[in-house]
Enzyme design. Structure first.
Site, PDB file in Angstrom:
ATOM      1  N   ASP A 107      -1.356   7.438  10.072  1.00  0.00           N
ATOM      2  CA  ASP A 107      -1.931   6.622  11.085  1.00  0.00           C
ATOM      3  C   ASP A 107      -1.158   5.157  11.536  1.00  0.00           C
ATOM      4  OD1 ASP A 107      -0.732   4.959   9.122  1.00  0.00           O
ATOM      5  OD2 ASP A 107      -2.921   4.229   8.558  1.00  0.00           O
ATOM      6  N   HIS A 132       1.039   4.207   7.078  1.00  0.00           N
ATOM      7  CA  HIS A 132       1.201   4.657   5.638  1.00  0.00           C
ATOM      8  C   HIS A 132       1.579   6.089   6.227  1.00  0.00           C
ATOM      9  CE1 HIS A 132      -2.228   1.723   5.880  1.00  0.00           C
ATOM     10  NE2 HIS A 132      -2.036   1.261   4.382  1.00  0.00           N
ATOM     11  N   SER A 168       0.810  -1.181   0.151  1.00  0.00           N
ATOM     12  CA  SER A 168      -0.312   0.082   0.359  1.00  0.00           C
ATOM     13  C   SER A 168       1.083   1.363   0.203  1.00  0.00           C
ATOM     14  CB  SER A 168      -1.460   0.134   1.149  1.00  0.00           C
ATOM     15  OG  SER A 168      -0.377  -0.034   2.535  1.00  0.00           O
TER      16      SER A 168
END
Length: 263
Positions: free
Chosen positions: A212, A215, A20
């Site tokens: 967070d 990320h 991600s």
């Protein structure tokens, strides 16, 4: 700007392969983003292709790799960045099921770089270490998702960053040690508790880099971009975008330009 020979050939590629942290690197919703910045740097010189797979660990990466890699007849990879480990470093037994044992993680990284679909392309390879995590922010973000158990720790992630670095060195690869870059910015001193760990106070620097606890913020993506460009200019100075020719002609010399008739 001059034009490369064989200007009718397809653009060569700069392939980004990761989880991600690369998939989300295309989004400019919050500000600066890595993939668009890289595309802009290499515009008209290379195609930047993002193959980020959110949530993937290296075992899943090995499975999907041959499904999207182009053959030499389709495209040639000039660069390939591999950026995995954040999910592999989940704790064993954690709810997500993303954990990959450390030795398997190292074997999987080797498997990616030694896969025939990569070796036949012979790209310039950049291996990026997983970044640190911020346990304070992770606790909040996980709780908001209804996840109450601890999935990642600063100390456990450090082991995977070290394993990534070690594997890259064993394979003779260029390693972008993003873990150390972030930790240096956070003021880490060896022998003391890791920034991001609950064994010390919350790191304001990691809070600025990790949205967070895991990320990236735009600030972190800018660090990744600047570090990537530094690596390219240091290791392959001839591949500095400022040294590369356009693939197709500039408008001044391209066919089809209107010529003013002689009086």
């Amino acid at each position: 700007m001059s034009v490369a020979e064989g200007s009718e050939a397809p653009y060569e590629q700069f392939l980004l392969f990761g989880d991600s942290l690369l998939q989300h690197s295309c989004s400019q919703q919050k500000g600066f983003a890595f993939a668009p910045a890289l595309q802009d740097a290499f515009i008209r010189r290379l195609d930047v292709i993002n193959r980020g797979f959110s949530g993937y660990n290296t075992s899943q990466a090995l499975e999907v790799l041959p499904n999207f890699m182009p053959s030499l007849e389709q495209a040639h990879l000039r660069f390939m960045m591999v950026f995995f480990g954040a999910n592999d470093a989940c704790l064993a037994g954690s709810a997500s099921g993303q954990h990959v044992p450390l030795d398997t993680y190292k074997q999987n990284l080797r498997g990616i770089f030694q896969h025939p679909c990569v070796t036949t392309q012979k790209p310039r390879l950049i291996l990026v270490t997983p970044p640190p995590v911020d346990e304070y922010s992770l606790e909040v973000s996980d709780a908001a998702k209804g996840i109450l158990g601890v999935r990642r720790t600063a100390e456990h992630t450090k082991l995977y960053a070290e394993a990534c670095n070690e594997t890259g060195q064993d394979l003779g690869l260029i390693v972008l040690d993003l873990w150390s870059i972030f930790m240096d910015a956070a003021g880490y001193e060896p022998g003391k508790p890791l920034p991001g760990s609950k064994k010390t106070v919350k790191s304001p620097i990691l809070g600025q880099l990790l949205s967070d606890g895991l990320h990236f913020t735009p600030q972190a993506y800018k660090v990744l971009f600047e570090s990537t460009m530094e690596v390219i200019k240091r290791e392959w100075p001839e591949q500095d975008p400022n040294e590369l020719q356009f693939v197709h002609p500039t408008w001044q010399v391209a066919h089809g330009r209107y010529e003013v008739p002689d009086a």
